[in-house]
Design an enzyme around this catalytic site. Structure first.
Site, PDB file in Angstrom:
ATOM      1  N   HIS A 308     -41.727  41.769 -35.182  1.00 50.47           N
ATOM      2  CA  HIS A 308     -40.487  42.666 -34.280  1.00 50.47           C
ATOM      3  C   HIS A 308     -39.857  41.114 -34.545  1.00 50.47           C
ATOM      4  CE1 HIS A 308     -38.164  44.489 -32.151  1.00 50.47           C
ATOM      5  NE2 HIS A 308     -38.453  45.961 -32.913  1.00 50.47           N
ATOM      6  N   ASP A 366     -43.311  51.474 -36.255  1.00 46.47           N
ATOM      7  CA  ASP A 366     -43.433  51.919 -37.894  1.00 46.47           C
ATOM      8  C   ASP A 366     -44.634  51.989 -38.357  1.00 46.47           C
ATOM      9  OD1 ASP A 366     -39.896  50.807 -38.913  1.00 46.47           O
ATOM     10  OD2 ASP A 366     -40.021  52.423 -38.459  1.00 46.47           O
TER      11      ASP A 366
HETATM   12  C1  SDX Z   1     -37.739  48.254 -37.033  1.00 44.89           C
HETATM   13  O1  SDX Z   1     -34.884  45.896 -33.832  1.00 44.89           O
HETATM   14  C2  SDX Z   1     -35.513  46.552 -33.757  1.00 44.89           C
HETATM   15  O2  SDX Z   1     -35.409  46.958 -32.413  1.00 44.89           O
HETATM   16  C3  SDX Z   1     -35.786  47.348 -34.744  1.00 44.89           C
HETATM   17  C4  SDX Z   1     -36.899  48.240 -34.661  1.00 44.89           C
HETATM   18  C5  SDX Z   1     -36.282  49.523 -33.908  1.00 44.89           C
HETATM   19  O3  SDX Z   1     -37.123  50.587 -32.847  1.00 44.89           O
HETATM   20  O4  SDX Z   1     -34.617  49.822 -33.715  1.00 44.89           O
HETATM   21  O5  SDX Z   1     -37.832  47.782 -33.855  1.00 44.89           O
HETATM   22  C6  SDX Z   1     -36.979  49.310 -36.009  1.00 44.89           C
HETATM   23  O6  SDX Z   1     -36.947  48.054 -37.639  1.00 44.89           O
HETATM   24  C7  SDX Z   1     -39.404  47.795 -36.780  1.00 44.89           C
HETATM   25  C8  SDX Z   1     -39.706  46.759 -37.618  1.00 44.89           C
HETATM   26  C9  SDX Z   1     -39.864  47.828 -39.084  1.00 44.89           C
HETATM   27  N1  SDX Z   1     -39.936  46.231 -40.385  1.00 44.89           N
HETATM   28  C10 SDX Z   1     -40.926  46.224 -40.602  1.00 44.89           C
HETATM   29  O7  SDX Z   1     -42.061  46.465 -40.227  1.00 44.89           O
HETATM   30  C11 SDX Z   1     -41.120  45.096 -41.981  1.00 44.89           C
HETATM   31  C12 SDX Z   1     -41.924  44.231 -41.594  1.00 44.89           C
HETATM   32  N2  SDX Z   1     -41.538  42.418 -40.262  1.00 44.89           N
HETATM   33  C13 SDX Z   1     -40.823  42.180 -40.765  1.00 44.89           C
HETATM   34  O8  SDX Z   1     -39.830  42.087 -41.813  1.00 44.89           O
HETATM   35  C14 SDX Z   1     -40.149  41.246 -39.836  1.00 44.89           C
HETATM   36  O9  SDX Z   1     -41.474  41.270 -38.890  1.00 44.89           O
HETATM   37  C15 SDX Z   1     -38.856  42.275 -39.507  1.00 44.89           C
HETATM   38  C16 SDX Z   1     -37.648  41.667 -40.272  1.00 44.89           C
HETATM   39  C17 SDX Z   1     -38.894  43.264 -38.170  1.00 44.89           C
HETATM   40  C18 SDX Z   1     -38.270  40.862 -38.098  1.00 44.89           C
HETATM   41  O10 SDX Z   1     -37.638  39.492 -38.762  1.00 44.89           O
HETATM   42  P1  SDX Z   1     -37.527  38.500 -37.844  1.00 44.89           P
HETATM   43  O11 SDX Z   1     -37.229  38.943 -36.318  1.00 44.89           O
HETATM   44  O12 SDX Z   1     -36.307  37.952 -39.110  1.00 44.89           O
HETATM   45  O13 SDX Z   1     -38.679  37.632 -37.968  1.00 44.89           O
HETATM   46  P2  SDX Z   1     -38.996  36.168 -39.577  1.00 44.89           P
HETATM   47  O14 SDX Z   1     -38.391  37.760 -40.998  1.00 44.89           O
HETATM   48  O15 SDX Z   1     -37.826  35.196 -39.964  1.00 44.89           O
HETATM   49  O16 SDX Z   1     -40.299  36.152 -38.885  1.00 44.89           O
HETATM   50  C19 SDX Z   1     -40.663  35.626 -38.653  1.00 44.89           C
HETATM   51  C20 SDX Z   1     -41.995  34.322 -39.378  1.00 44.89           C
HETATM   52  C21 SDX Z   1     -41.686  34.094 -40.949  1.00 44.89           C
HETATM   53  O17 SDX Z   1     -42.732  33.679 -41.545  1.00 44.89           O
HETATM   54  P3  SDX Z   1     -42.281  31.718 -41.278  1.00 44.89           P
HETATM   55  O18 SDX Z   1     -40.741  31.855 -41.864  1.00 44.89           O
HETATM   56  O19 SDX Z   1     -41.917  31.563 -39.400  1.00 44.89           O
HETATM   57  O20 SDX Z   1     -43.157  30.389 -41.775  1.00 44.89           O
HETATM   58  O21 SDX Z   1     -42.920  35.539 -39.591  1.00 44.89           O
HETATM   59  C22 SDX Z   1     -43.152  35.770 -41.208  1.00 44.89           C
HETATM   60  C23 SDX Z   1     -42.256  35.717 -42.088  1.00 44.89           C
HETATM   61  O22 SDX Z   1     -42.183  34.914 -43.281  1.00 44.89           O
HETATM   62  N3  SDX Z   1     -43.262  36.913 -41.254  1.00 44.89           N
HETATM   63  C24 SDX Z   1     -44.205  38.199 -41.728  1.00 44.89           C
HETATM   64  C25 SDX Z   1     -43.903  39.778 -41.161  1.00 44.89           C
HETATM   65  N4  SDX Z   1     -42.758  39.082 -40.650  1.00 44.89           N
HETATM   66  C26 SDX Z   1     -42.582  38.435 -39.961  1.00 44.89           C
HETATM   67  N5  SDX Z   1     -45.367  37.325 -42.771  1.00 44.89           N
HETATM   68  C27 SDX Z   1     -46.115  38.847 -42.929  1.00 44.89           C
HETATM   69  N6  SDX Z   1     -45.006  39.966 -42.684  1.00 44.89           N
HETATM   70  C28 SDX Z   1     -44.799  40.184 -42.107  1.00 44.89           C
HETATM   71  N7  SDX Z   1     -44.863  41.290 -41.822  1.00 44.89           N
END
Ligand code: SDX
Length: 431
Positions: A308, A366
């Protein structure tokens, strides 16, 4: 406001910029950079807005490190235990918990707006039977702007109230019409003697050929899920509604823009993607393999429902929904639902893995919600529509706050330009 300031030294000119500091009720202070470009000729750079406050708001507060979520100051855990979705909708829209009279008048107004214009209902016949429900819902919500011209004076509080009540009341009807269209079943009209969630279950699952009995456990589970999904500060879809709304567009169109943003798998579309992922993993034996894929930078696979932008601790909503799974499955589903077992085990494995611990990737809202939607008989393709029904309350509350802001201006970010410098046109025979 405070008289504290941030000093910024411009390395190119040696000028010092004095930037006002603004102090919130809760959370981090903000540096007001509104005058930075005019004074110093520089922009700030924050793609993804990870450290940028785009507006001032009094609606919802999140503390990502502590896993705290407050709706108008009330902890979401207390609202989940004591309140209802309609009461929470009133709280988010109007800023305080309603009196008994205010609640019954609000509830009555919502019930009077549950039906759709018959011409709008006919839109569904134009969709292919296997159209994604989010495509149908976003299209029909945007089309509401073609039907309601009687309440479009955005400075008239009565018009704004009717818009708010209309769209909150009609979203379940639109969602049910999309679902019935996908089944080839006749649309079921709302029954206004039913409460909000019972009416939704009726429109989804009743058929003209027989009586349909509402299961109170299912209605309560839906009500809880809607409370937990109602608002979440300046998330992607809410920010989209605010930005679209800042141009003064028709509010139904601004909400439709939010529905489109929510659909993405990185946002609200994740609840559907979690079930797809769990089906892909298939069994507990495959968990290690998929966790390794999620950690592998060369593999685009991510653990859906994990991570998140704000929560670097457990999403408080995920904890409440995981607890609900046990209760709902005991009552409605299979207590040993293999999907739920798989999800619990996947959480256990991931949270013991250094990659997820170091990056503070916890289950989000989710991760478990789909387990309950499945137990209620709602198909995976409708999961994000469920999210949209609940989040419409938050979108409307934020749209109203943006619309009422006396200092409000159209949102228009700038950029860091790294394209070609000035150059002259070259005739084709000289290229
Ligand atoms: C919702 O914003 C809100 O409040 C949203 C929400 C709401 O109520 O409105 O809470 C609802 O959208 C919840 C999120 C649902 N999405 C997912 O579950 C999809 C999977 N999660 C990711 O795509 C990600 O965690 C996000 C999109 C939720 C957050 O992305 P960020 O903040 O841009 O974080 P990032 O992608 O920069 O990740 C940081 C690191 C990265 O690694 P590095 O580049 O630092 O090495 O963590 C890794 C990412 O690769 N990472 C994951 C991961 N999520 C982040 N690695 C594996 N699996 C994951 N799920």
């Amino acid at each position: 406001m405070t008289n504290k300031t941030y000093q910024l030294l411009n390395p190119e000119t040696g000028d010092k910029a004095t930037l006002p500091l603004r102090v919130p009720t809760l959370g981090p202070s903000v540096v007001d950079i509104g005058g930075l470009y005019s004074d110093q000729g520089i922009f700030t750079y924050d793609p993804g807005f990870a450290a940028t406050a785009a507006c001032e708001s009094k609606i919802t507060y999140i503390d990502g490190d502590e896993g705290v979520l407050l709706y108008r100051g009330y902890p979401v855990e207390q609202l989940a235990e004591h309140s209802s979705f309609v009461e929470v909708a009133y709280l988010l829209l109007y800023g305080s918990l309603p009196s008994a009279d205010e609640l019954s008048s609000f509830e009555r107004s919502l019930r009077m707006h549950t039906m759709l214009h018959e011409s709008l209902l006919r839109f569904f016949n134009g969709f292919h039977y296997n159209a994604h429900p989010m495509a149908m819902v976003s299209g029909v919500v945007a089309s509401m702007s073609a039907f309601y011209h009687d309440t479009m004076n955005l400075k008239n509080p009565k018009h704004i109230d009717i818009f708010a009540h209309r769209i909150i009341a009609k979203l379940p009807t639109i969602a049910a019409a999309a679902y019935k269209h996908s089944l080839g079943q006749p649309f079921m009209y709302p029954q206004n003697h039913l409460d909000y969630c019972s009416n939704m279950l009726h429109m989804f699952f009743a058929v003209p050929a027989e009586e349909y009995e509402i299961n109170p456990v299912a209605a309560r589970a839906l009500d809880l899920l809607f409370i937990l999904h109602a608002d979440h500060e300046q998330n992607c879809s809410t920010s989209t509604v605010r930005l679209a709304g800042s141009s003064g567009t028709n509010p139904y169109s601004a909400i439709a823009a939010g529905i489109s943003a929510l659909w993405g798998p990185a946002h609200g579309g994740a609840n559907e993607a979690v079930l797809t992922m769990l089906n892909q993993i298939g069994s507990i034996d495959n968990i290690e393999k998929f966790v390794a894929k999620a950690k592998d930078k060369s593999d685009p696979f991510r653990l859906m429902g994990f991570g998140h932008r704000v929560y670097k601790n457990f999403d408080p909503r995920a904890k409440l929904i995981r607890k609900m799974c046990h209760e709902v499955l005991a009552e409605l589903g299979d207590q040993n639902d293999p999907m739920f077992e798989l999800a619990l085990r996947l959480e256990e494995v991931a949270l013991k893995d250094d990659y997820f611990v170091e990056k503070k990737l916890y289950p989000n809202v989710d991760f478990y919600s789909g387990i309950i939607y499945r137990a209620l008989g709602i198909p995976v393709s409708m999961f994000t529509v469920m999210f949209a029904i609940a989040r419409t309350v938050g979108w409307v509350a934020h749209w109203s706050e943006m619309n009422a802001d006396p200092g409000g201006r159209i949102g228009r970010p700038r950029q860091l330009y790294t394209g070609p410098g000035l150059r002259d046109y070259q005739p084709v025979d000289m290229r």
